[in-house]
Each structure stands twice: as structure tokens, then as C-alpha cells.
Design an enzyme around this catalytic site. Structure first.
Site, PDB file in Angstrom:
ATOM      1  NE  ARG A  35      45.914  34.615  32.981  1.00  0.00           N
ATOM      2  CZ  ARG A  35      45.950  35.902  32.633  1.00  0.00           C
ATOM      3  NH1 ARG A  35      47.074  36.434  32.205  1.00  0.00           N
ATOM      4  NH2 ARG A  35      44.870  36.666  32.724  1.00  0.00           N
ATOM      5  CB  ILE A  67      41.195  34.921  30.927  1.00  0.00           C
ATOM      6  CG1 ILE A  67      41.976  34.004  31.893  1.00  0.00           C
ATOM      7  CG2 ILE A  67      42.144  35.927  30.291  1.00  0.00           C
ATOM      8  CD1 ILE A  67      43.063  33.152  31.190  1.00  0.00           C
ATOM      9  CB  SER A  68      40.006  35.995  36.487  1.00  0.00           C
ATOM     10  OG  SER A  68      38.672  35.588  36.334  1.00  0.00           O
ATOM     11  CD  GLN A  69      44.499  41.519  38.454  1.00  0.00           C
ATOM     12  OE1 GLN A  69      43.341  41.967  38.494  1.00  0.00           O
ATOM     13  NE2 GLN A  69      45.497  42.111  39.047  1.00  0.00           N
TER      14      GLN A  69
END
Ligand code: SAH
Length: 218
Positions: A38, A64-66
Site C-alpha cells: 500500500r 484512500i480507503s481503509q
């Protein structure tokens, strides 16, 4: 108090442990999330927090999503290696990269040209050659590549956009958050069957809104 630095292997184990403890149990999804770092998707001062299970700010005022939400959405989508997938909301490109490990081909659309360009750079650096990233208003889908086996939307609309439902293949699955941006949104899954659409509600989530038109940067 300063904690001793942890090794990359330990960091990865913690990352995967956090995913599992939040309900990401699909082996193919966990393998994909182990393979895709990530870190490169996050620039600037938040880069050091890439391995925490948190949403983080990215360019153009987006997030940015979890990771656990990326995992749960990927798992709910039930992607097979034969599938052609459409993602609306490229953002950092992280979710698309995970999907690229699960699917045959991924098309991902964002309304911010800058985000699309930066994501393309990361896909190239990671040798992810089955992703096509496009700058456009994704509410209209991608008619020239329709129908899709799977569609995922990572920005919240009040209702599932009609063109996306139309571009979902029979037998296909779409996962998306619905609801107004300042209230509780629900992650839902839509299945398209011969008899019509079947909906189920997965969990409460919080996403940035699905907006009309292109972003200010083009
Ligand atoms: N999936 C991303 C996170 C997405 S954040 C990741 O893994 O990092 C939501 C994204 O949706 C934002 O980048 C925003 O620009 C985009 N977006 C919002 N409305 C859109 C629209 N109509 N068409 C395409 N993208 C849209």
C-alpha cells in the site's frame, strides 16, 4: 515512549492480522493484499502510516480507503480470474491494484486527471499490466467495454447509477456505498439475475460522494 522499529515481515503480519480480525477471510483476497504494497499509493506526510488500517488523505482532497474496507469490498465482489471488472473512483489506485490480482482485466475511472495519472505510474512501477485507468465521469460507466462481470463503486451515490446497472452482465455483481455523504451510508451488493436485481446490505461505511463531471484539475 519510542518503540523499536519493526521489520517488514512483522509489519506485513500485523497488516494481515488486522484484515483478518475485521472479517477479511477470503484466501485469494488476502493473498492479493499481501502481494500489493500500500506504501507506493500514498505520497507525502502520511506515507509512513500506509500499513495502518485507516483511510488516509491523497491528492485532490480525496481519500484512500481503509485496507479492511478494501478487503471486505473485494471479497463481497466475488471476483474470479475470468472476470472483467469496472471500478468507479480510482483515487490512489490501491483498490484497482488489488482487483488486478483477482480479475482478468480491470477498468478504473476517476474524475480527477491527476489521480488517474499518478495511479497509472504506480501500476507501471508494479508491473500491473491488466489495468486501464481512464479520466471521466464514472457515473456513466464505460459503454464501449460493457458488459462487466463485476462493478465496484468507491464513492457514495444516493442510489445505484442507472448506467452502471445497465452495464452489469447477467449473473454479475456490483458492490457500492449508497446514501448521502454527510449521513450514514450503506455498503450494498446488487446481483443481476434473469429475474431482475437482488439487493443485500453489507455494513455501514463512509465514503466521499460520487460527484458529477470532471474534477477541477481536468
Ligand atoms: N478506490 C480508491 C479510493 C476512492 S476515493 C482507492 O483505492 O484509493 C473516491 C474517488 O472517487 C475519488 O478519487 C473521486 O475523485 C472519485 N469520484 C467521485 N465521483 C466520481 C465520478 N462521478 N466519476 C469518477 N470518479 C469519481
Amino acid at each position: 515512549m519510542n518503540e523499536p522499529p519493526i521489520s517488514e515481515a512483522e509489519r506485513k503480519m500485523q497488516f494481515l492480522y488486522a484484515l483478518r480480525s475485521k472479517g477479511v477471510t477470503d484466501a485469494r483476497v488476502l493473498t492479493a493484499m499481501e502481494a500489493i504494497d500500500r506504501g507506493p499509493f500514498i505520497r507525502g506526510i502520511f506515507a509512513s502510516r500506509a500499513y495502518e488500517d485507516m483511510p488516509l488523505p491523497i491528492a485532490c482532497g480525496q481519500t484512500i480507503s481503509q485496507p479492511s474496507v478494501v478487503g471486505l469490498m473485494s471479497q463481497a465482489l466475488q471476483v474470479s480470474s475470468r472476470d472483467k471488472v469496472l471500478e468507479i473512483g480510482t483515487g490512489s489506485g490501491y483498490q484497482a491494484a488489488i482487483l488486478s490480482k483477482l480479475a482478468r482485466r480491470v477498468y478504473t475511472i476517476d474524475r480527477h486527471r491527476r489521480l488517474v495519472q499518478e495511479a497509472r505510474g504506480v501500476f507501471e512501477a508494479m508491473d500491473l499490466n491488466n489495468i486501464t485507468a481512464i479520466t471521466a465521469d464514472g457515473s456513466f460507466g464505460l459503454a464501449e467495454q460493457a458488459p462487466f462481470n463485476r462493478i465496484i463503486v468507491t464513492a457514495a451515490a444516493e442510489d445505484p447509477p442507472g448506467p452502471l446497472l445497465a452495464q452489469l452482465k447477467e449473473g454479475g455483481i456490483m458492490v457500492l456505498p449508497v446514501g448521502q455523504s454527510d449521513t450514514v451510508q450503506h455498503l450494498i451488493r446488487v446481483r443481476k439475475t434473469a429475474d431482475g436485481l437482488e439487493y443485500d446490505e453489507l455494513r455501514a461505511v463512509r465514503f466521499v460522494p460520487l460527484l458529477e463531471g470532471l474534477g477541477k484539475d481536468g
